[in-house]
Enzyme design. Structure first.
Site, PDB file in Angstrom:
ATOM      1  N   SER A 220       0.811  -1.226   0.000  1.00  0.00           N
ATOM      2  CA  SER A 220       0.000   0.000   0.000  1.00  0.00           C
ATOM      3  C   SER A 220       0.844   1.276   0.000  1.00  0.00           C
ATOM      4  O   SER A 220       1.800   1.413   0.763  1.00  0.00           O
ATOM      5  CB  SER A 220      -0.922   0.012   1.221  1.00  0.00           C
ATOM      6  OG  SER A 220      -1.657   1.222   1.265  1.00  0.00           O
TER       7      SER A 220
ATOM      8  N   LYS B   1     -13.692  -4.552   3.099  1.00  0.00           N
ATOM      9  CA  LYS B   1     -14.605  -3.427   2.849  1.00  0.00           C
ATOM     10  C   LYS B   1     -16.068  -3.747   3.160  1.00  0.00           C
ATOM     11  O   LYS B   1     -16.808  -2.891   3.654  1.00  0.00           O
ATOM     12  CB  LYS B   1     -14.464  -2.944   1.406  1.00  0.00           C
ATOM     13  CG  LYS B   1     -13.098  -2.328   1.121  1.00  0.00           C
ATOM     14  CD  LYS B   1     -12.958  -1.892  -0.320  1.00  0.00           C
ATOM     15  CE  LYS B   1     -11.548  -1.375  -0.581  1.00  0.00           C
ATOM     16  NZ  LYS B   1     -11.375  -0.882  -1.949  1.00  0.00           N
TER      17      LYS B   1
ATOM     18  N   GLY C 160     -16.519  -8.206  -5.061  1.00  0.00           N
ATOM     19  CA  GLY C 160     -16.208  -7.743  -3.706  1.00  0.00           C
ATOM     20  C   GLY C 160     -16.589  -6.291  -3.466  1.00  0.00           C
ATOM     21  O   GLY C 160     -17.350  -5.689  -4.239  1.00  0.00           O
TER      22      GLY C 160
END
Length: 263
Positions: free
Chosen positions: A16, A69, A127
């Site tokens: 990330s 999420k 997703g």
């Protein structure tokens, strides 16, 4: 000056760039914010309870990435904005002792598109990111199809008015979007020949992964069709999240400029 902690929950997380770009903004805007923010990468075990971790770490805000999420949507005290529609949260903010969930992926993706005249899209995957993209693209008037290897999550897209498939549809699409995690494993999300067929008739191949030429993008490059990775989407969604972290003191456009300058 007061110190506030922020972070990004994910598994995996070492790839990330969110800490890099958010910390640049916290440093740039600390005087206006009145606090020094520090943003950490947080590797979350798959069985973890996100809200407990958030509170235990004393965070003021956090981003949420793969594969949390949809779970983040379930643990918020309050949900605001398009996150209500898409059932997925990528931004958590502590507001008046309540954990509030937002989704900045949706608008972040749309802002990242260089042109906006696409008629339809095929999303690979079902997703949290796929949900956000489908909501935004439907909102913008596109016809949206979703292809997933299993029926998991497809009922959401059907309710949204998307065409859903578990086998590749024999149609042409302007936008072909990889919202699966295949690229993180250095794999194609779909049979190579099937993907070639879509690319040859498409206008843009878009992979949400960023930072390297994925197999998905490599195939698009080989076929000489336009392609785009998720870098601009990352920066736009991060800038929109930063606006939330700053309690709207810093507009996302200003945050975007700083983030773009460091990544």
């Amino acid at each position: 000056m007061k110190l506030k902690s922020f972070g990004v929950f994910g598994n995996p997380i070492k790839h990330s760039k969110s800490p890099l770009i958010h910390n640049a903004c916290f440093l740039t805007f600390q005087k206006k914010l009145g606090f020094l923010g520090h943003y950490h990468p947080i590797l979350l075990p798959l069985e973890s309870h996100i809200k407990n971790e958030f509170l235990h770490l004393g965070l003021s805000g956090a981003n949420v990435t793969l594969p949390f999420k949809e779970r983040a949507f379930q643990i918020c005290d309050k949900i605001k904005g398009i996150a209500l529609e898409c059932g997925a949260v990528n931004t958590l903010v502590l507001e008046n002792d309540e954990l509030v969930g937002y989704n900045t992926d949706a608008l972040g993706f749309y802002l990242s598109l260089k042109q906006k005249n696409y008629q339809n899209a095929l999303i690979l995957g079902s997703g949290g990111s796929a949900k956000a993209l489908a909501c935004e693209l439907k909102k913008q008037g596109l016809e949206v199809s979703v292809l997933n290897r299993s029926a998991r999550g497809l009922d959401f897209f059907q309710r949204l008015g998307c065409d859903c498939f578990m086998e590749p549809p024999k149609s042409a699409f302007d936008l072909i979007i990889n919202a699966t995690s295949a690229s993180l494993n250095n794999e194609l999300p779909l049979n190579k020949e099937v993907l070639k067929g879509y690319f040859k008739e498409g206008q843009l191949a878009y992979d949400l992964a960023y930072g390297f030429l994925t197999p998905f993008l490599s195939l698009a490059k080989e076929l000489e069709i336009p392609f785009q990775d998720g870098k601009d989407m990352l920066i736009y969604q991060a800038a929109l999240s930063f606006e939330k972290f700053s309690a709207s003191q810093i507009p996302y456009s200003k945050a975007f400029e700083v983030m773009r300058s460091v990544f």
